[in-house]
Scaffold this motif. Structure first.
Motif, PDB file in Angstrom:
ATOM      1  N   THR A 135       0.848  -1.175   0.000  1.00  0.00           N
ATOM      2  CA  THR A 135       0.000   0.000   0.000  1.00  0.00           C
ATOM      3  C   THR A 135       0.886   1.227   0.000  1.00  0.00           C
ATOM      4  N   ALA A 136       0.467   2.231  -0.737  1.00  0.00           N
ATOM      5  CA  ALA A 136       1.230   3.470  -0.794  1.00  0.00           C
ATOM      6  C   ALA A 136       0.835   4.330   0.403  1.00  0.00           C
ATOM      7  N   LEU A 137       1.804   5.008   0.943  1.00  0.00           N
ATOM      8  CA  LEU A 137       1.552   5.902   2.053  1.00  0.00           C
ATOM      9  C   LEU A 137       0.924   7.180   1.509  1.00  0.00           C
ATOM     10  N   GLU A 138      -0.234   7.502   2.037  1.00  0.00           N
ATOM     11  CA  GLU A 138      -0.913   8.712   1.593  1.00  0.00           C
ATOM     12  C   GLU A 138      -0.902   9.710   2.738  1.00  0.00           C
ATOM     13  N   LEU A 139      -0.335  10.893   2.480  1.00  0.00           N
ATOM     14  CA  LEU A 139      -0.249  11.936   3.494  1.00  0.00           C
ATOM     15  C   LEU A 139      -1.388  12.929   3.343  1.00  0.00           C
ATOM     16  N   THR A 140      -1.842  13.423   4.489  1.00  0.00           N
ATOM     17  CA  THR A 140      -2.830  14.498   4.453  1.00  0.00           C
ATOM     18  C   THR A 140      -2.107  15.787   4.061  1.00  0.00           C
ATOM     19  N   GLU A 141      -2.864  16.835   3.782  1.00  0.00           N
ATOM     20  CA  GLU A 141      -2.249  18.111   3.398  1.00  0.00           C
ATOM     21  C   GLU A 141      -1.340  18.627   4.513  1.00  0.00           C
ATOM     22  N   LYS A 144       1.811  16.619   4.497  1.00  0.00           N
ATOM     23  CA  LYS A 144       2.651  17.008   3.353  1.00  0.00           C
ATOM     24  C   LYS A 144       3.420  18.283   3.675  1.00  0.00           C
TER      25      LYS A 144
END
Length: 151
Positions: A135-141, A144
């Motif tokens: 799974t790719a790590l998804e950052l919140t704004e 980021k």
């Protein structure tokens, strides 16, 4: 006091210990750490914990050597989980949200928390069937922004 003074003066007796039986090398070999499934849950737990971390108690799952780490006796009702066939075990293990539940010949259970594969990859036992998923790590704004500030 007398013993300490003898040591300080360099006059304490020195009795050499025999070399026979003076090593644990025999039990530290990986080939000696295979799990024998025909025993009670308490013995399975002791075997796994006794070989945790080196050399690691192991078994064969789907033709691959898998090493077990972090076991505990599991004293509850049989949990729900996905069955996992283990070579030599009288019944399949269960991959649950807490780890891998294996059964002794007395019907009691042991919970194993971590598994290590032959290639050295270690995973939580609860993730056995999802080990190949990435799974790719998804950052919140906000995350980021923090990451950018750190850079």
């Amino acid at each position: 006091v007398e013993a300490v003074n003898l040591i300080a003066d360099g006059k304490a007796p020195c009795v050499p210990q025999p070399k026979e039986g003076a090593t644990y090398e025999g039990i530290q070999k990986k080939e000696n750490a295979e799990i024998s499934w025909d025993q009670p849950a308490a013995a399975l737990h002791n075997w796994i914990r006794g070989h945790d971390k080196v050399p690691g108690a192991w078994t064969t799952i789907n033709g691959q050597v898998v090493t077990f780490y972090g076991s505990s006796l599991f004293d509850a009702s049989v949990p729900t989980g996905q069955e996992l066939t283990i070579k030599g075990a009288s019944r399949p293990g269960l991959v649950t949200k807490n780890g891998l539940v294996v059964f002794g010949n007395d019907g009691k259970m042991v919970l194993v928390r971590n598994l290590q594969f032959e290639d050295g990859k270690m995973i939580p036992a609860s993730k056995y069937f999802s080990a190949d998923e990435t799974t790719a790590l998804e950052l919140t704004e906000e995350e980021k922004k923090i990451a950018e500030d750190i850079r």
